[in-house]
Design a protein around this motif. Structure first.
Motif, PDB file in Angstrom:
ATOM      1  N   LEU A   1       1.102 -36.265  10.768  1.00  0.00           N
ATOM      2  CA  LEU A   1       0.369 -37.513  10.526  1.00  0.00           C
ATOM      3  C   LEU A   1      -1.134 -37.286  10.636  1.00  0.00           C
ATOM      4  N   GLU A   2      -1.561 -36.558  11.645  1.00  0.00           N
ATOM      5  CA  GLU A   2      -2.983 -36.278  11.825  1.00  0.00           C
ATOM      6  C   GLU A   2      -3.534 -35.431  10.684  1.00  0.00           C
ATOM      7  N   ALA A   3      -2.734 -34.478  10.199  1.00  0.00           N
ATOM      8  CA  ALA A   3      -3.172 -33.639   9.079  1.00  0.00           C
ATOM      9  C   ALA A   3      -3.368 -34.473   7.819  1.00  0.00           C
ATOM     10  N   LEU A   4      -2.455 -35.417   7.581  1.00  0.00           N
ATOM     11  CA  LEU A   4      -2.593 -36.314   6.431  1.00  0.00           C
ATOM     12  C   LEU A   4      -3.852 -37.165   6.545  1.00  0.00           C
ATOM     13  N   GLN A   5      -4.073 -37.718   7.710  1.00  0.00           N
ATOM     14  CA  GLN A   5      -5.233 -38.581   7.921  1.00  0.00           C
ATOM     15  C   GLN A   5      -6.542 -37.803   7.816  1.00  0.00           C
ATOM     16  N   ALA A   6      -6.497 -36.499   8.131  1.00  0.00           N
ATOM     17  CA  ALA A   6      -7.699 -35.665   8.075  1.00  0.00           C
ATOM     18  C   ALA A   6      -7.927 -35.051   6.697  1.00  0.00           C
ATOM     19  N   GLY A   7      -6.993 -35.288   5.773  1.00  0.00           N
ATOM     20  CA  GLY A   7      -7.158 -34.753   4.421  1.00  0.00           C
ATOM     21  C   GLY A   7      -6.889 -33.274   4.289  1.00  0.00           C
ATOM     22  N   LYS A   8      -6.052 -32.721   5.167  1.00  0.00           N
ATOM     23  CA  LYS A   8      -5.698 -31.295   5.069  1.00  0.00           C
ATOM     24  C   LYS A   8      -4.952 -31.035   3.754  1.00  0.00           C
ATOM     25  N   PRO A   9      -5.038 -29.807   3.218  1.00  0.00           N
ATOM     26  CA  PRO A   9      -4.419 -29.510   1.905  1.00  0.00           C
ATOM     27  C   PRO A   9      -2.905 -29.346   1.992  1.00  0.00           C
ATOM     28  N   ILE A  10      -2.202 -30.441   2.249  1.00  0.00           N
ATOM     29  CA  ILE A  10      -0.741 -30.401   2.333  1.00  0.00           C
ATOM     30  C   ILE A  10      -0.160 -30.397   0.925  1.00  0.00           C
ATOM     31  N   GLN A  11       0.742 -29.472   0.688  1.00  0.00           N
ATOM     32  CA  GLN A  11       1.336 -29.341  -0.636  1.00  0.00           C
ATOM     33  C   GLN A  11       2.676 -30.057  -0.730  1.00  0.00           C
ATOM     34  N   LYS A  12       3.448 -30.023   0.345  1.00  0.00           N
ATOM     35  CA  LYS A  12       4.784 -30.613   0.313  1.00  0.00           C
ATOM     36  C   LYS A  12       5.220 -30.931   1.733  1.00  0.00           C
ATOM     37  N   ILE A  13       5.995 -32.022   1.896  1.00  0.00           N
ATOM     38  CA  ILE A  13       6.488 -32.423   3.204  1.00  0.00           C
ATOM     39  C   ILE A  13       8.017 -32.463   3.168  1.00  0.00           C
TER      40      ILE A  13
ATOM     41  N   ARG B   1      -1.441 -15.322 -12.948  1.00  0.00           N
ATOM     42  CA  ARG B   1      -2.262 -14.124 -13.237  1.00  0.00           C
ATOM     43  C   ARG B   1      -2.542 -14.003 -14.737  1.00  0.00           C
ATOM     44  N   SER B   2      -1.510 -14.185 -15.562  1.00  0.00           N
ATOM     45  CA  SER B   2      -1.709 -14.104 -17.019  1.00  0.00           C
ATOM     46  C   SER B   2      -2.650 -15.210 -17.501  1.00  0.00           C
ATOM     47  N   ALA B   3      -2.479 -16.409 -16.954  1.00  0.00           N
ATOM     48  CA  ALA B   3      -3.347 -17.523 -17.349  1.00  0.00           C
ATOM     49  C   ALA B   3      -4.803 -17.203 -17.049  1.00  0.00           C
ATOM     50  N   GLU B   4      -5.061 -16.641 -15.899  1.00  0.00           N
ATOM     51  CA  GLU B   4      -6.441 -16.312 -15.516  1.00  0.00           C
ATOM     52  C   GLU B   4      -6.986 -15.170 -16.368  1.00  0.00           C
ATOM     53  N   VAL B   5      -6.175 -14.144 -16.592  1.00  0.00           N
ATOM     54  CA  VAL B   5      -6.617 -12.975 -17.358  1.00  0.00           C
ATOM     55  C   VAL B   5      -6.994 -13.373 -18.786  1.00  0.00           C
ATOM     56  N   PHE B   6      -6.219 -14.276 -19.390  1.00  0.00           N
ATOM     57  CA  PHE B   6      -6.462 -14.660 -20.783  1.00  0.00           C
ATOM     58  C   PHE B   6      -7.325 -15.913 -20.908  1.00  0.00           C
ATOM     59  N   GLY B   7      -7.975 -16.300 -19.827  1.00  0.00           N
ATOM     60  CA  GLY B   7      -9.009 -17.325 -19.902  1.00  0.00           C
ATOM     61  C   GLY B   7      -8.525 -18.752 -20.018  1.00  0.00           C
ATOM     62  N   ALA B   8      -7.291 -19.039 -19.579  1.00  0.00           N
ATOM     63  CA  ALA B   8      -6.810 -20.420 -19.612  1.00  0.00           C
ATOM     64  C   ALA B   8      -7.605 -21.276 -18.636  1.00  0.00           C
ATOM     65  N   GLN B   9      -7.692 -22.557 -18.946  1.00  0.00           N
ATOM     66  CA  GLN B   9      -8.448 -23.475 -18.090  1.00  0.00           C
ATOM     67  C   GLN B   9      -7.658 -23.928 -16.864  1.00  0.00           C
ATOM     68  N   GLY B  10      -6.400 -23.530 -16.772  1.00  0.00           N
ATOM     69  CA  GLY B  10      -5.632 -23.865 -15.582  1.00  0.00           C
ATOM     70  C   GLY B  10      -4.137 -23.849 -15.827  1.00  0.00           C
ATOM     71  N   VAL B  11      -3.386 -24.006 -14.732  1.00  0.00           N
ATOM     72  CA  VAL B  11      -1.922 -24.078 -14.771  1.00  0.00           C
ATOM     73  C   VAL B  11      -1.512 -25.419 -14.185  1.00  0.00           C
ATOM     74  N   ILE B  12      -0.640 -26.131 -14.896  1.00  0.00           N
ATOM     75  CA  ILE B  12      -0.158 -27.443 -14.470  1.00  0.00           C
ATOM     76  C   ILE B  12       1.299 -27.319 -14.052  1.00  0.00           C
ATOM     77  N   PHE B  13       1.668 -27.960 -12.965  1.00  0.00           N
ATOM     78  CA  PHE B  13       3.064 -27.905 -12.518  1.00  0.00           C
ATOM     79  C   PHE B  13       3.365 -29.120 -11.655  1.00  0.00           C
ATOM     80  N   SER B  14       4.643 -29.391 -11.494  1.00  0.00           N
ATOM     81  CA  SER B  14       5.096 -30.463 -10.611  1.00  0.00           C
ATOM     82  C   SER B  14       5.515 -29.857  -9.281  1.00  0.00           C
ATOM     83  N   THR B  15       4.961 -30.339  -8.181  1.00  0.00           N
ATOM     84  CA  THR B  15       5.316 -29.794  -6.876  1.00  0.00           C
ATOM     85  C   THR B  15       6.737 -30.166  -6.476  1.00  0.00           C
ATOM     86  N   ARG B  16       7.331 -31.135  -7.156  1.00  0.00           N
ATOM     87  CA  ARG B  16       8.712 -31.508  -6.841  1.00  0.00           C
ATOM     88  C   ARG B  16       9.715 -30.557  -7.463  1.00  0.00           C
ATOM     89  N   GLU B  17       9.358 -29.942  -8.582  1.00  0.00           N
ATOM     90  CA  GLU B  17      10.333 -29.192  -9.366  1.00  0.00           C
ATOM     91  C   GLU B  17       9.998 -27.714  -9.543  1.00  0.00           C
TER      92      GLU B  17
END
Length: 257
Positions: A11-23, A125-141
């Motif tokens: 709870l404190e980590a959430l309130q402090a804005g810590k980089p939580i990825q999944k609970i 790694r491939s995305a970065e090497v070939f200059g992609a602007q980013g990788v999109i994904f769902s943290t649930r899946e």
């Protein structure tokens, strides 16, 4: 892999804005603080998953976790809305720099239900090497971005922007509205990769290791294509396929300039 566990620490980590990825919350755990954690996680669009006691024990051993464990991301994961803001700025910048008859294309990778951390790292790694602007994904899946993923990316996860989308279908719809074409690597199509025109803003969907791109996302693709295979192996590894697609995309865009 970094974890925070216990009701007050999470709870404190959430309130402090810590980089939580999944609970992870144990089945049936519905105390007052757990409900508060659910509420804050929903506000911050952090994935919450039910887990049994065995799963929680695998993560934190015999530590007293009170039925709740939070995974801290080793790298910064951005919200999908931040990507849209960044793209808007880049479109304006490239339009100002663009010369007559010159195409300035942006590219993204969409990871659909990638479960192996080494595959996910190699895709980044491939995305970065070939200059992609980013990788999109769902943290649930998709597998969480753990230290294993960062290591498998050979450090690329520290440089390639990673974007969290709560719903990949909705994210794709929004990308289309920003003039992105959606491409999908699939086996059940006649079009070959080198017959596809990548000279535009591209978002490439890379499907799961076992089932490929889910049908609902395939229907959203502007172009499906396959990578021809001449050996006896049934299909390519997801990260290898990503590297091949990104290489062909970049080759076409470089030749167009």
């Amino acid at each position: 892999m970094a974890y925070i566990y216990g009701r007050n620490p999470v709870l404190e980590a959430l309130q402090a804005g810590k980089p939580i990825q999944k609970i992870y919350i144990q089945h049936g755990n519905q105390s007052g603080k757990i409900r508060q954690i659910y509420h804050l996680a929903r506000q911050e669009k952090i994935a919450v998953t039910n887990a049994d006691s065995k799963k929680l024990r695998q993560m934190v051993g015999d530590s007293i976790h009170q039925g709740i464990v939070a995974l801290i991301s080793p790298v910064r994961i951005l919200a999908f809305d931040e990507l849209l803001g960044t793209l808007s700025q880049q479109f304006k910048a490239t339009k100002k720099r663009q010369e007559p008859n010159r195409i300035s294309s942006l590219s993204l990778v969409i990871a659909d239900r990638i479960q192996d951390p080494h595959n996910m790292g190699a895709i980044i790694r491939s995305a970065e090497v070939f200059g992609a602007q980013g990788v999109i994904f769902s943290t649930r899946e998709t597998v969480p971005i753990t230290e294993t993923v960062v290591k498998a990316s050979a450090g690329a996860a520290l440089h390639c922007p990673l974007y969290r989308a709560d719903n990949l279908g909705q994210a794709i719809d929004r990308l289309k509205k920003t003039n992105f074409w959606i491409y999908g690597a699939a086996l059940d199509t006649d079009a070959l990769i080198w017959e596809v025109d990548f000279n535009r803003h591209c978002a490439i969907i890379i499907g799961s290791e076992e089932k490929g791109i889910r049908p609902s996302l395939q229907k959203k693709c502007d172009q499906l294509f396959k990578i021809p295979q001449f050996g006896k192996t049934q299909s390519l590894n997801a990260s290898v396929a990503a590297g091949i697609v990104l290489s062909e995309m970049k080759r076409q865009q470089a030749n167009q300039r």
